[in-house]
Every structure is written in structure tokens, then in C-alpha cells.
Design a protein around this motif. Structure first.
Motif, mmCIF file in Angstrom:
data_model
loop_
_atom_site.group_PDB
_atom_site.id
_atom_site.type_symbol
_atom_site.label_atom_id
_atom_site.label_comp_id
_atom_site.label_asym_id
_atom_site.label_seq_id
_atom_site.Cartn_x
_atom_site.Cartn_y
_atom_site.Cartn_z
ATOM 1 N N ASN A 110 0.822 -1.213 0.000
ATOM 2 C CA ASN A 110 0.000 0.000 0.000
ATOM 3 C C ASN A 110 0.852 1.257 0.000
ATOM 4 O O ASN A 110 0.389 2.327 -0.388
ATOM 5 N N ARG A 118 -6.436 10.243 2.619
ATOM 6 C CA ARG A 118 -7.414 9.239 3.014
ATOM 7 C C ARG A 118 -8.825 9.582 2.538
ATOM 8 O O ARG A 118 -9.666 8.689 2.406
ATOM 9 N N ARG A 172 -6.769 3.162 11.007
ATOM 10 C CA ARG A 172 -6.186 3.033 9.672
ATOM 11 C C ARG A 172 -6.360 1.623 9.138
ATOM 12 O O ARG A 172 -6.709 1.406 7.981
ATOM 13 N N TRP A 211 -10.192 2.833 1.374
ATOM 14 C CA TRP A 211 -9.838 3.970 0.502
ATOM 15 C C TRP A 211 -9.607 3.503 -0.926
ATOM 16 O O TRP A 211 -9.385 4.313 -1.809
ATOM 17 N N GLN A 252 -2.735 8.194 3.293
ATOM 18 C CA GLN A 252 -3.036 6.771 3.390
ATOM 19 C C GLN A 252 -1.877 5.952 3.943
ATOM 20 O O GLN A 252 -2.081 4.945 4.617
#
Length: 273
Positions: A110, A118, A172, A211, A252
Motif C-alpha cells: 500500500n 485518506r 487506519r 480507501w 493513506q
């Protein structure tokens, strides 16, 4: 796939996958720079340093498919990332080509997309925004996979892994959590799906707060079983105990990947996003 090689077998994810992949691929070959402490008598392990081309070519001999987890799994100094994740990754793909390997599943991250905010939902077609030298090395690996898929005919699946664990442990990870069994499902798509050339997917379970748009994975047959929302109450409670990080909490990639060493213009980046 009869004979499958798992690199990075001594790492945290590799240790989980050893157990889950063995019943599916009985001829599973494990490799890392160090032997797992709990290696079982029915497991085949061959030590190899990814920077040693001869050693990498040897572990690829007779292999049908590779699950490539090997390398440095967090941010590190440039020399570390260069050797483990860039030179090592090149050696793996090139050795696979020389030895006639048919498929490679590449464990991307990621962190290839870490500097997307985000608030923005992105698909695999979004512009990469790596958040670290580590994330940059994973972007290199994705590009390497595309080259060897299109130029040399190796079927490649790059999985941008979120966070593998039994459950998401903070806010998260409610967005990026990947149940280990769901990772196995993605790996099987990469190794077994007919006519696969080159694909990129996100490694996440069924996460309501995600996301990422993982439509391509669904088109390939992915049906995640894990639901991060089942653990939301505990994860949000745990989040309250974590320190605030203005930069890490906005992007993110999170903390420390986005915020560590950051000396850019945060206000300008927020305007752009």
C-alpha cells in the motif's frame, strides 16, 4: 502449479503463509536468508540471499510458480532497500525467466500509494505516490513484473498488501486490513487463473471504510471473507490511545511512513488533494 517457491518464508507474513499454502501446494519450497526457527520435518527449506544471483537461480530451478515476499519489509537506509528490494527483486525475476517459471505473485505494498489522502478513493489506475524508499522499491517491483510479463511471458500478479493480521487493530487498519485467508485467495488467483498476463490488485478484505477501489480483483474472481467492520469497536477504542500525527493521519501511508523525514510543504499538498 505443482512446485511453488515462497521467498521471505521466515518473515511475519511468510510464517502465516507457510501453514496456509502447504495443503494447497504440497511441494512448497521455502526460502529466506535464515531458516525459520520452527521448521517442520515435512517442509523443504533452502537458504538464499536475494543479492546472490547464483543462489537465487538455484532456488528457482524446477519451480512452476513463485510467491515473492522476500526483501526488507519496512523503511530503511537506501543501501538496505537497494540491495534487498531492488537488486534482490531483479535477481528473482531474472532467475525465474532463466529457469522457465510460469507465474510470479509479487508482494507489493500500500505504500506505493501512500501520499494519496485518506479522503480520496483510488483504484489501481491512480498515479503512484510512494511514501518512502520502501514504497518506491515496491513500485520498482511492480514495474519489473510488468516488464517480465509483457516481454518474457511470465504471468504476474502484483498485490498491494494493506495490513495482514487476525483483525484490524486501529482506525487506519479498518481501511486496509487483509485477512490471511483472503491473501491466500489472491495468491491462488495469481498462480492459477488461466490467461493471466499482468495485473495489479489491492490486498484488502471486505473493508467498508476502504480507501481503495478493488474492482479489478473482484473481476478476477476475488471474494474476500474477512470483514473489518466486525472489529470496528475495538479498533476505534485502541485508536484513542495512539498519538496524533498530523501528516500520518492525513495520508493513506500513515505514520511513520509519510511523516518520518518529512520536510515538504504540507499545506500545499493538502491544497493539491
Amino acid at each position: 502449479m505443482k512446485r511453488v517457491l515462497l521467498t521471505g518464508a521466515s518473515g511475519a507474513i511468510g510464517t502465516r503463509l507457510r501453514v496456509l499454502l502447504q495443503p494447497i501446494y504440497p511441494e512448497l519450497v521455502l526460502s529466506d536468508i535464515r531458516q525459520p526457527a520452527d521448521l517442520h520435518s515435512n517442509e523443504t527449506f533452502v537458504a538464499a540471499d536475494l543479492t546472490d544471483m547464483a543462489a537465487v537461480e538455484a532456488i528457482c530451478s524446477g519451480i512452476d510458480g513463485i510467491v515473492h515476499l522476500g526483501g526488507h519489509s519496512v523503511e530503511g537506509p537506501w543501501e538496505t532497500i537497494l540491495n534487498a528490494n531492488i537488486i534482490g527483486c531483479y535477481n528473482l525475476f531474472e532467475a525465474a525467466r532463466r529457469q522457465g517459471v510460469k507465474r510470479i505473485v509479487f508482494a507489493s505494498s500500500n505504500h506505493v500509494m501512500g501520499f494519496h489522502p485518506r479522503k480520496t478513493r483510488i483504484g489501481v489506475e491512480a498515479v503512484p505516490k510512494p511514501d518512502s524508499r520502501y514504497g518506491l522499491s515496491k513500485l520498482f517491483g511492480e514495474g519489473l513484473g510488468a516488464l517480465y510479463a509483457h516481454k518474457h511471458g511470465i504471468g504476474v500478479l502484483s498485490i498491494r498488501i494493506g495490513n495482514v493480521g487476525d483483525q484490524p487493530v486501529d482506525e487506519r487498519r479498518l481501511a486496509i486490513w487483509l485477512k490471511p485467508e483472503d491473501l491466500v485467495q489472491l495468491i491462488r488467483i495469481g498462480l492459477e487463473k488461466p490467461d493471466l498476463v499482468y495485473e495489479v490488485v489491492y490486498g484488502m478484505s471486505d473493508n467498508r471504510r476502504a480507501w481503495w477501489d478493488n474492482a479489478r480483483a473482484l473481476e478476477l474472481g476475488y471474494r474476500p471473507a474477512g470483514r473489518s467492520e466486525d472489529f470496528a469497536a475495538a479498533a476505534l477504542e485502541a485508536q484513542k490511545k495512539l498519538p496524533k500525527d498530523e501528516i500520518g493521519d492525513y495520508f493513506q501511508g500513515g505514520s511513520p511512513f509519510c511523516s518520518e523525514e518529512f520536510d515538504g510543504d504540507f499545506a500545499a499538498l493538502k491544497k493539491l488533494s
